[in-house]
Design a protein around this motif. Sequence first.
Motif, PDB file in Angstrom:
ATOM      1  N   THR A 332      -6.102 -13.422  -3.392  1.00 44.96           N
ATOM      2  CA  THR A 332      -5.040 -13.915  -4.119  1.00 44.96           C
ATOM      3  C   THR A 332      -4.018 -12.805  -4.355  1.00 44.96           C
ATOM      4  O   THR A 332      -4.323 -11.509  -4.452  1.00 44.96           O
ATOM      5  CB  THR A 332      -5.461 -14.420  -5.206  1.00 44.96           C
ATOM      6  OG1 THR A 332      -4.436 -14.945  -5.932  1.00 44.96           O
ATOM      7  CG2 THR A 332      -6.272 -13.680  -6.431  1.00 44.96           C
ATOM      8  N   GLY A 333      -2.765 -12.975  -4.623  1.00 45.73           N
ATOM      9  CA  GLY A 333      -1.736 -12.278  -5.086  1.00 45.73           C
ATOM     10  C   GLY A 333      -0.379 -12.935  -4.488  1.00 45.73           C
ATOM     11  O   GLY A 333      -0.303 -13.850  -3.670  1.00 45.73           O
ATOM     12  N   PRO A 334       0.634 -12.259  -4.998  1.00 45.63           N
ATOM     13  CA  PRO A 334       1.976 -12.554  -4.574  1.00 45.63           C
ATOM     14  C   PRO A 334       2.269 -12.372  -3.142  1.00 45.63           C
ATOM     15  O   PRO A 334       1.768 -11.405  -2.519  1.00 45.63           O
ATOM     16  CB  PRO A 334       2.846 -11.831  -5.632  1.00 45.63           C
ATOM     17  CG  PRO A 334       2.141 -10.581  -6.059  1.00 45.63           C
ATOM     18  CD  PRO A 334       0.650 -11.104  -5.826  1.00 45.63           C
ATOM     19  N   THR A 335       3.576 -12.928  -2.924  1.00 48.46           N
ATOM     20  CA  THR A 335       3.971 -12.876  -1.602  1.00 48.46           C
ATOM     21  C   THR A 335       4.270 -11.234  -1.188  1.00 48.46           C
ATOM     22  O   THR A 335       4.782 -10.681  -2.078  1.00 48.46           O
ATOM     23  CB  THR A 335       5.261 -13.581  -1.269  1.00 48.46           C
ATOM     24  OG1 THR A 335       4.932 -14.909  -1.458  1.00 48.46           O
ATOM     25  CG2 THR A 335       5.868 -13.402   0.233  1.00 48.46           C
ATOM     26  N   GLY A 336       4.009 -10.659   0.046  1.00 49.30           N
ATOM     27  CA  GLY A 336       4.068  -9.444   0.220  1.00 49.30           C
ATOM     28  C   GLY A 336       3.041  -8.342  -0.452  1.00 49.30           C
ATOM     29  O   GLY A 336       3.464  -6.984  -0.729  1.00 49.30           O
ATOM     30  N   SER A 337       2.069  -8.931  -0.790  1.00 51.50           N
ATOM     31  CA  SER A 337       0.997  -8.032  -1.660  1.00 51.50           C
ATOM     32  C   SER A 337       0.041  -7.553  -0.538  1.00 51.50           C
ATOM     33  O   SER A 337      -0.994  -6.685  -0.990  1.00 51.50           O
ATOM     34  CB  SER A 337       0.351  -8.654  -2.822  1.00 51.50           C
ATOM     35  OG  SER A 337      -0.100  -9.707  -2.387  1.00 51.50           O
ATOM     36  N   GLY A 338       0.141  -7.933   0.718  1.00 53.48           N
ATOM     37  CA  GLY A 338      -0.906  -7.351   1.502  1.00 53.48           C
ATOM     38  C   GLY A 338      -2.107  -8.147   1.922  1.00 53.48           C
ATOM     39  O   GLY A 338      -3.119  -7.771   2.374  1.00 53.48           O
ATOM     40  N   LYS A 339      -1.935  -9.131   1.477  1.00 48.39           N
ATOM     41  CA  LYS A 339      -3.358 -10.289   1.482  1.00 48.39           C
ATOM     42  C   LYS A 339      -3.475 -10.213   3.126  1.00 48.39           C
ATOM     43  O   LYS A 339      -4.727 -10.286   3.542  1.00 48.39           O
ATOM     44  CB  LYS A 339      -2.798 -11.490   0.820  1.00 48.39           C
ATOM     45  CG  LYS A 339      -2.721 -11.730  -0.509  1.00 48.39           C
ATOM     46  CD  LYS A 339      -2.536 -13.043  -0.954  1.00 48.39           C
ATOM     47  CE  LYS A 339      -1.492 -13.950  -0.508  1.00 48.39           C
ATOM     48  NZ  LYS A 339       0.117 -13.319  -0.682  1.00 48.39           N
ATOM     49  N   THR A 340      -2.716 -10.764   3.907  1.00 47.84           N
ATOM     50  CA  THR A 340      -2.763 -10.798   5.337  1.00 47.84           C
ATOM     51  C   THR A 340      -3.493  -9.455   6.056  1.00 47.84           C
ATOM     52  O   THR A 340      -4.547  -9.587   6.815  1.00 47.84           O
ATOM     53  CB  THR A 340      -1.541 -11.138   6.074  1.00 47.84           C
ATOM     54  OG1 THR A 340      -0.978 -12.336   5.512  1.00 47.84           O
ATOM     55  CG2 THR A 340      -1.897 -11.371   7.422  1.00 47.84           C
ATOM     56  N   VAL A 341      -2.902  -8.251   5.597  1.00 49.32           N
ATOM     57  CA  VAL A 341      -3.525  -7.084   6.045  1.00 49.32           C
ATOM     58  C   VAL A 341      -5.059  -6.908   5.693  1.00 49.32           C
ATOM     59  O   VAL A 341      -6.100  -6.789   6.610  1.00 49.32           O
ATOM     60  CB  VAL A 341      -3.006  -5.775   5.837  1.00 49.32           C
ATOM     61  CG1 VAL A 341      -3.578  -4.614   6.256  1.00 49.32           C
ATOM     62  CG2 VAL A 341      -1.472  -5.959   6.571  1.00 49.32           C
ATOM     63  N   SER A 342      -5.324  -7.375   4.442  1.00 52.53           N
ATOM     64  CA  SER A 342      -6.780  -7.267   3.989  1.00 52.53           C
ATOM     65  C   SER A 342      -7.684  -8.121   4.668  1.00 52.53           C
ATOM     66  O   SER A 342      -8.599  -8.066   4.985  1.00 52.53           O
ATOM     67  CB  SER A 342      -6.867  -7.488   2.469  1.00 52.53           C
ATOM     68  OG  SER A 342      -6.130  -6.733   1.822  1.00 52.53           O
ATOM     69  N   LEU A 343      -7.282  -9.398   4.817  1.00 46.85           N
ATOM     70  CA  LEU A 343      -8.073 -10.501   5.682  1.00 46.85           C
ATOM     71  C   LEU A 343      -8.263 -10.015   7.121  1.00 46.85           C
ATOM     72  O   LEU A 343      -9.349 -10.217   7.489  1.00 46.85           O
ATOM     73  CB  LEU A 343      -7.347 -11.964   5.596  1.00 46.85           C
ATOM     74  CG  LEU A 343      -7.393 -12.713   4.195  1.00 46.85           C
ATOM     75  CD1 LEU A 343      -6.401 -13.923   4.240  1.00 46.85           C
ATOM     76  CD2 LEU A 343      -8.693 -13.059   4.025  1.00 46.85           C
ATOM     77  N   TYR A 344      -7.232  -9.524   7.720  1.00 47.10           N
ATOM     78  CA  TYR A 344      -7.708  -9.199   9.095  1.00 47.10           C
ATOM     79  C   TYR A 344      -8.371  -7.984   9.301  1.00 47.10           C
ATOM     80  O   TYR A 344      -8.895  -7.814  10.080  1.00 47.10           O
ATOM     81  CB  TYR A 344      -6.088  -8.977   9.948  1.00 47.10           C
ATOM     82  CG  TYR A 344      -5.693 -10.326  10.471  1.00 47.10           C
ATOM     83  CD1 TYR A 344      -6.000 -10.702  11.847  1.00 47.10           C
ATOM     84  CD2 TYR A 344      -4.938 -11.218   9.841  1.00 47.10           C
ATOM     85  CE1 TYR A 344      -5.777 -11.529  12.230  1.00 47.10           C
ATOM     86  CE2 TYR A 344      -4.333 -12.286  10.452  1.00 47.10           C
ATOM     87  CZ  TYR A 344      -4.746 -12.695  11.686  1.00 47.10           C
ATOM     88  OH  TYR A 344      -4.421 -13.852  12.135  1.00 47.10           O
ATOM     89  N   THR A 345      -8.186  -6.992   8.204  1.00 43.51           N
ATOM     90  CA  THR A 345      -9.078  -5.906   8.111  1.00 43.51           C
ATOM     91  C   THR A 345     -10.551  -6.526   8.145  1.00 43.51           C
ATOM     92  O   THR A 345     -11.211  -5.917   8.790  1.00 43.51           O
ATOM     93  CB  THR A 345      -8.878  -4.930   7.106  1.00 43.51           C
ATOM     94  OG1 THR A 345      -7.360  -4.478   6.966  1.00 43.51           O
ATOM     95  CG2 THR A 345      -9.812  -3.659   7.011  1.00 43.51           C
ATOM     96  N   CYS A 346     -10.798  -7.418   7.327  1.00 36.06           N
ATOM     97  CA  CYS A 346     -12.160  -8.035   7.232  1.00 36.06           C
ATOM     98  C   CYS A 346     -12.546  -8.663   8.525  1.00 36.06           C
ATOM     99  O   CYS A 346     -13.751  -8.477   8.885  1.00 36.06           O
ATOM    100  CB  CYS A 346     -12.288  -8.948   6.045  1.00 36.06           C
ATOM    101  SG  CYS A 346     -12.067  -8.337   4.515  1.00 36.06           S
ATOM    102  N   LEU A 347     -11.575  -9.562   9.131  1.00 33.08           N
ATOM    103  CA  LEU A 347     -12.066 -10.155  10.658  1.00 33.08           C
ATOM    104  C   LEU A 347     -12.286  -8.927  11.481  1.00 33.08           C
ATOM    105  O   LEU A 347     -13.144  -9.392  12.417  1.00 33.08           O
ATOM    106  CB  LEU A 347     -10.815 -11.089  10.840  1.00 33.08           C
ATOM    107  CG  LEU A 347     -10.409 -12.501  10.030  1.00 33.08           C
ATOM    108  CD1 LEU A 347      -9.425 -13.036  10.455  1.00 33.08           C
ATOM    109  CD2 LEU A 347     -11.832 -13.313   9.964  1.00 33.08           C
ATOM    110  N   ASN A 348     -11.384  -7.971  11.569  1.00 31.98           N
ATOM    111  CA  ASN A 348     -11.638  -6.872  12.464  1.00 31.98           C
ATOM    112  C   ASN A 348     -13.124  -6.407  12.407  1.00 31.98           C
ATOM    113  O   ASN A 348     -13.760  -6.042  13.471  1.00 31.98           O
ATOM    114  CB  ASN A 348     -10.581  -5.861  12.327  1.00 31.98           C
ATOM    115  CG  ASN A 348     -10.416  -4.985  13.579  1.00 31.98           C
ATOM    116  OD1 ASN A 348     -10.431  -5.561  14.798  1.00 31.98           O
ATOM    117  ND2 ASN A 348     -10.324  -3.743  13.501  1.00 31.98           N
TER     118      ASN A 348
END
Length: 574
Positions: A332-348
């Motif tokens: 969770t977090g506001p738009t532009g807080s890096g949520k997508t990068v965090s999720l994809y790092t976990c997926l990677n």
Amino acid sequence: MAAVLPSSASNNSMSGLARALLQAGQITPQQADTLAKQAATEKTAFIDTLLKSEVMDASRLAAFCSQTFGYPLLDLAAFNSGNLPDKIIDTKLMQSQRVVALAKRGNKVLIAISDPTNSQALDQIKFQTQLTVEPIIVDHATLLKLIEKLGHSAEQDLNELIGDDLEIDFVEEDLAAPTEGGTTDIDDAPVVKFLQKILVDAINLGASDLHFEPFEKFYRIRFRVDGVLRDIAQPPLAIKEKLASRIKVISKLDISEKRVPQDGRMKLVMSKTRSIDFRVSTLPTLFGEKIVMRILDGSQAQMGIEALGYDPDQKETLLNAIQRPYGMVLVTGPTGSGKTVSLYTCLNILNKPGINISTAEDPAEINLPGVNQVNVNDRAGLTFPVALKAFLRQDPDIIMVGEIRDLETADIAIKAAQTGHMVFSTLHTNDAPATLTRLMNMGVAPFNIASSVILITAQRLARRLCTCKQTTVIPDEALLEAGFHEDDLDGTWLPYKPVGCERCSGSGYKGRLGIYQIMPISEEIEHIILNHGTSLEIEAQAKKDGVRSLRESGLRKVKQGMTSLEEILGCTNE
């Protein structure tokens, strides 16, 4: 006795410089009248006409202006132009008003100017920079030479750009019909190269977004670097249509439709091994289409979890959670807080030959080989719930939902987590405890939340201090008020402040780092959820469990010298 103006020159059209010279007896009324008429006829500034007539030379005029108006006089020829600050005022303003920013000190900017009566220039600089302007008088001829050296005309900027070593992967022929001449109206080589240069500059600066903004009298391009928008260029207003059309063509958008917003994608091929995707959004405004491009650099997901800024204990907690066979992890977090990068790092980390991973996003921002990625399409009926239902028939191990927006999506995702799947998703809430109450407010049954959610991480992005940082002294009272404990104020460390150098373009910050709140769902928190507890009760229990708030995690980064106290205070609430 002050000189009497001839009637023809006594109107309001006479410049302030002409009046000052006349009243000081430096020029006669007849000269003032003649020069003012000549400047009006030739549509030039009075100072240009004056020096061209050789009534006064540039050095004498500079000395007069300094003495009359009380501003310092500087020999610009002896000034090292390499020490000039970058991006204080834009090139267009520098060239049109004949001014140069010499230095920035605190909230003041020193401006080299040859005509101190040019209040329009000083007002524009004050408006653009939001700084106090202090004029410095310089020789007009030397100033013009420096401006010529510093600035290139818009035409030169468009023609003297990068070569053809880059290419943009696009399809034109399917989208734009050629004219009778055999080419489209956007087939303009200078505009193509200008766009390529802008995109490459954005990538090299580490920008996250590009803004192309048309206004009534100018066209502006800005980059968002380290979370802050910066003015980059003001190309000629005449190219706004060609630039917009070019972007729309390579983004596979309808160039004839200018009345409604459109969304698309494009790709910039940097080399044989690296390409950058851009998410493109157009918006009709009063003076043309505003275009915002989000840079989607897939290499960010390959950086590894160590590069994201988790504290060691936070990293261990997160890794333990994502390695579990089933359950739900929420970011969770506001738009532009890096949520997508965090999720994809976990997926990677989890992306292995024996694992089936499927994602539903709007749209997929990062391309991750080995992961089945689906773009939702509401118009075609491919919504998040529809995609999730399809995933469950595709023998998945891990499912990632771009965002939980409604009860139906939440229900399907939670049921997937309860039936042997690991589910990742995002929500827009302020912190981790508020995420659980948000799910309850959406209508998800408390027992479903308690039995499925295993960890929530809230995050922010703070600007990282550049290497030019310096230690500073902050009163203990201010540190305690910010959230530090008495034990932290042991005198073994000092906070740092931003300074500014060429490497960080004067901002004092270079890059960003993550601030995290990692909250595993303990048995005590489960009981609070089952009893319809509030976010305050969950937060209090999380604190007992040793979960640090976003502010506390940020203060650790301050103590480690990675960022400044004001930056943490600005991006976290307490």
